[in-house]
Design an enzyme around this catalytic site. Structure first.
Site, PDB file in Angstrom:
ATOM      1  N   ARG A 103       0.952  -1.221   0.155  1.00 26.62           N
ATOM      2  CA  ARG A 103       0.029  -0.021  -0.038  1.00 26.62           C
ATOM      3  C   ARG A 103       0.896   1.264  -0.162  1.00 26.62           C
ATOM      4  NH1 ARG A 103      -5.253   1.136   3.506  1.00 26.62           N
ATOM      5  NH2 ARG A 103      -6.132  -0.147   1.890  1.00 26.62           N
ATOM      6  N   GLN A 133      -9.907  -4.118  -3.807  1.00 26.47           N
ATOM      7  CA  GLN A 133     -11.402  -3.348  -3.464  1.00 26.47           C
ATOM      8  C   GLN A 133     -12.034  -3.641  -4.401  1.00 26.47           C
ATOM      9  OE1 GLN A 133     -12.223  -1.991  -0.266  1.00 26.47           O
ATOM     10  NE2 GLN A 133     -14.085  -2.291  -1.176  1.00 26.47           N
ATOM     11  N   CYS A 265     -16.328   1.341   0.657  1.00 22.90           N
ATOM     12  CA  CYS A 265     -15.268   0.686   0.695  1.00 22.90           C
ATOM     13  C   CYS A 265     -14.717   0.347   2.268  1.00 22.90           C
ATOM     14  CB  CYS A 265     -14.128   0.820  -0.396  1.00 22.90           C
ATOM     15  SG  CYS A 265     -13.451   2.500   0.223  1.00 22.90           S
ATOM     16  N   ARG A 293     -13.423  -8.873   0.993  1.00 20.75           N
ATOM     17  CA  ARG A 293     -12.108  -8.589   0.707  1.00 20.75           C
ATOM     18  C   ARG A 293     -11.155  -9.964   0.786  1.00 20.75           C
ATOM     19  NH1 ARG A 293     -10.144  -3.581   1.187  1.00 20.75           N
ATOM     20  NH2 ARG A 293      -8.345  -4.622   0.171  1.00 20.75           N
TER      21      ARG A 293
END
Ligand code: CP
Ligand code: NVA
Length: 306
Positions: A103, A133, A265, A293
Site C-alpha cells: 500500500r 477493493q 469500501c 475482501r
C-alpha cells in the site's frame, strides 16, 4: 513470467471473471470445510505506507486460512524510497518472501516495486487505484445480482482511487457506470480514456456528471467513499465545504431502483458521505463487502502463486 496484480485494467474480462468464479468457490469451500493448504510454506510480505484494517487483516487471514503466513512491514521499518531505494527493497524482499502486497502513496512506487521484484506484487491501494477493493466489490455485486452485465452502478463523490478501479471493473464486465462528482474532483482523464476502450468492447455505458440525483435514477448499486483520501488530509476542511450535496442519505437512496444496494469500501465517515440510517439500513451491504475482501483476495493470491 511472474504475474502481478497492479490494476484490474491489466486483466482481460475473461481473467477477471475467472478470478471472481474462483473467489465464489473459495468462499464456499471456506465455510463448508476450510480451504485447502495451497499456500503451505509460502509467505506474503505486506508493505504499508498508510494505515489499514481491511487490507492488512484480510490478506493476513487469507494466507493463514490456506496454510501460508504473512509478514507486516510498517512504514517506519523500511522507509520505502527513503532509507533505501524501492529497487533495492524489491530485490532484497524477493529473496525472502514469495509475494509482496504493498500500500503506497504514489502509484509509480507500486510500478517500481513490481519492475524490480522477481516475485508477484499486489497493489493494496495507491493514490491512483485500489484493485483488490474492486474485486471484492464485484464479488459482492455478483452475490446480490448474479452478474455485473447490464447493471447500473452509480458512484457518488470524489473521483478517487476506489472510483477508478470500480469504473474499470464495470467497464470490463459490462456494467453501466455513472459517476456524479463535484467540479475539480473528477476521475483522472487517462483512467477515463482506458475505461472508454473497455466499455466499447463490453457494451457498458459510462457517464460523468455533476448531479447525484440524476446519477442514482434506476441505479442497482450506489457506491460512495470518503471525501478526503489518505494523503489529502490538508484538504479536509476545503472538501467538507464542497461535498455535502454528495452525501448518500435516505432521500438519495429512495430515488434509485427499489432493490438498490449501497456500497462503501470503508472506513466510512458516518454523517459525511454516508448517513448512519443508510449505512445500517436494509439496502446496505458494507460489511458483506468488507468480508468479501478475504475471499476475493484468496482468488488473486491463488492466481499469482499457482
Ligand atoms: N477498504 C480498505 O482498503 O480498507 P483499509 O484501508 O482498512 O485497508
Ligand atoms: N479513497 C480511500 C480509500 C480507503 C480504503 C483512501 O485512499 O483513503
Amino acid at each position: 513470467m511472474k504475474k502481478d496484480f497492479l490494476a484490474v485494467s491489466d486483466y482481460s474480462p475473461e481473467s477477471l471473471q475467472e478470478m471472481l468464479d474462483l473467489a465464489v468457490a473459495l468462499k464456499k469451500e471456506h465455510f463448508a470445510s476450510g480451504n485447502k493448504p495451497l499456500f503451505k510454506g509460502k509467505v506474503l510480505g505486506m508493505i504499508f505506507q498508510k494505515p489499514s484494517l481491511r487490507t492488512r487483516i484480510s490478506f493476513d487471514m487469507a494466507m493463514r486460512h490456506m496454510a501460508g503466513d504473512a509478514l507486516y512491514i510498517s512504514p517506519a521499518e523500511i522507509g520505502l524510497g527513503q532509507r533505501e531505494s524501492i529497487a533495492d527493497v524489491a530485490r532484497v524482499l524477493s529473496g525472502y518472501v514469495d509475494a509482496i502486497m504493498a500500500r503506497v502513496f504514489e502509484h509509480k512506487h507500486i510500478l517500481e516495486l513490481a519492475k524490480w521484484s522477481s516475485i508477484p506484487v499486489i497493489n493494496g491501494l495507491s493514490d491512483y487505484n485500489h484493485p483488490c477493493q474492486a474485486m471484492a466489490d464485484a464479488l459482492t455485486i455478483v452475490e446480490k445480482f448474479g452478474d455485473l452485465k447490464g447493471l447500473n452502478v452509480a458512484y457518488i463523490g470524489d473521483g478517487n482511487n476506489v472510483a477508478v478501479s470500480l469504473m474499470h471493473i464495470c467497464a470490463k464486465l459490462g456494467a453501466n457506470f455513472t459517476i456524479a462528482s463535484p467540479e475539480c474532483y473528477d476521475i483522472v482523464p487517462n483512467a477515463i480514456e482506458d475505461a472508454r476502450k473497455f466499455a466499447a468492447s463490453s457494451g457498458s455505458k459510462l457517464a460523468f456528471i455533476r448531479d447525484p440525483h440524476e446519477a442514482v435514477k434506476n441505479a442497482h448499486v450506489i457506491y460512495t467513499d470518503t471525501w478526503t483520501s489518505m494523503g489529502q488530509e490538508a484538504e479536509t476542511e476545503k472538501r467538507k465545504l464542497v461535498f455535502p450535496p454528495y452525501q448518500v442519505n435516505q432521500k438519495l437512496v429512495s430515488e434509485a431502483d427499489k432493490d438498490v444496494i449501497v456500497m462503501h469500501c470503508l472506513p466510512a465517515h458516518r454523517g459525511q458521505e454516508l448517513t448512519d440510517e443508510v449505512a445500517d439500513g436494509p439496502h446496505s451491504v458494507i460489511f458483506q463487502q468488507a468480508h468479501n475482501r478475504l475471499h476475493a483476495q484468496k482468488a488473486v493470491l491463488v492466481k499469482l502463486l499457482e
